[in-house]
Motif scaffolding. Structure first.
Motif, mmCIF file in Angstrom:
data_model
loop_
_atom_site.group_PDB
_atom_site.id
_atom_site.type_symbol
_atom_site.label_atom_id
_atom_site.label_comp_id
_atom_site.label_asym_id
_atom_site.label_seq_id
_atom_site.Cartn_x
_atom_site.Cartn_y
_atom_site.Cartn_z
ATOM 1 N N LEU A 190 -0.476 -0.595 -2.752
ATOM 2 C CA LEU A 190 -1.007 0.462 -1.904
ATOM 3 C C LEU A 190 0.073 1.436 -1.449
ATOM 4 C CD1 LEU A 190 -3.570 -1.559 0.192
ATOM 5 C CD2 LEU A 190 -4.028 0.038 -1.656
ATOM 6 N N MET B 276 -8.946 -5.728 -1.420
ATOM 7 C CA MET B 276 -7.875 -6.658 -1.773
ATOM 8 C C MET B 276 -7.423 -7.489 -0.575
ATOM 9 S SD MET B 276 -5.450 -4.533 -4.376
ATOM 10 C CE MET B 276 -5.096 -3.187 -3.292
ATOM 11 N N MET C 29 -9.525 6.289 -0.046
ATOM 12 C CA MET C 29 -9.379 5.462 -1.245
ATOM 13 C C MET C 29 -8.397 4.315 -1.010
ATOM 14 S SD MET C 29 -8.006 6.486 -5.019
ATOM 15 C CE MET C 29 -6.347 6.623 -4.407
ATOM 16 N N LEU C 30 -7.283 4.585 -0.318
ATOM 17 C CA LEU C 30 -6.314 3.532 -0.031
ATOM 18 C C LEU C 30 -6.884 2.494 0.937
ATOM 19 C CD1 LEU C 30 -3.094 5.688 0.244
ATOM 20 C CD2 LEU C 30 -3.679 4.086 -1.578
ATOM 21 N N GLY D 111 -9.127 0.337 -1.064
ATOM 22 C CA GLY D 111 -8.319 -0.611 -1.836
ATOM 23 C C GLY D 111 -7.814 -1.749 -0.986
ATOM 24 N N TRP D 112 -7.361 -1.420 0.236
ATOM 25 C CA TRP D 112 -6.911 -2.474 1.137
ATOM 26 C C TRP D 112 -8.069 -3.403 1.495
ATOM 27 C CZ3 TRP D 112 -8.546 -3.682 6.072
ATOM 28 C CH2 TRP D 112 -7.796 -4.672 6.714
ATOM 29 N N ARG E 199 -0.432 -6.686 -2.722
ATOM 30 C CA ARG E 199 -1.381 -5.686 -2.244
ATOM 31 C C ARG E 199 -0.653 -4.561 -1.519
ATOM 32 N NH1 ARG E 199 -4.494 -8.144 2.088
ATOM 33 N NH2 ARG E 199 -2.783 -7.458 3.365
#
Length: 126
Positions: free
Chosen positions: A40, A27, A19-20, A23-24, A36
């Motif tokens: 995170l 973004m 998930m991280l 997200g990275w 960002r």
């Protein structure tokens, strides 16, 4: 820790890291990369840090899910030690990012100032 909890922790940690990373990835084109990175890092800290409970032989549980569970489903709300762990995990991550941000701003300022001096030898800002 029993084998079931080790397997559960491995699955939880792997899914949190996926998930991280997602997200990275989504973004990655933000202009302000420090925002960002801060989001995170705080998310990783509160999702992966284990909670310290008052029970001596308890199993390590992630802080944020335990806090949410205790807040929603227990009569007295979240335990003070769980709340403290959540605050210190997120506060520590924010403190690390503040230090990183200040150092990077100072380095960028010095680099820009040196570049301007190299381009214009008569530049003197005192």
């Amino acid at each position: 820790m029993t084998e079931d909890f080790q397997f559960a922790w491995m699955v939880y940690a792997a899914s949190t890291l996926v998930m991280l990373l997602a997200g990275w990835w989504f973004m990655r084109n933000w202009r302000w990369s420090w925002v960002r990175q801060t989001l995170l890092l705080v998310a990783a800290a509160v999702l992966l840090a284990p909670a310290k409970t008052s029970v001596a032989e308890s199993v390590a549980v992630p802080v944020l899910p335990l806090f949410v569970y205790q807040t929603l489903f227990e009569e007295n709300g979240a335990a003070p030690e769980v709340t403290t762990n959540l605050i210190f995990a997120s506060g520590g991550a924010l403190a690390i990012m503040v230090v990183w941000g200040v150092v990077s701003l100072l380095m960028r300022f010095r680099r820009d100032r040196r570049r301007r001096f190299d381009e214009d030898p008569y530049f003197n800002e005192q």
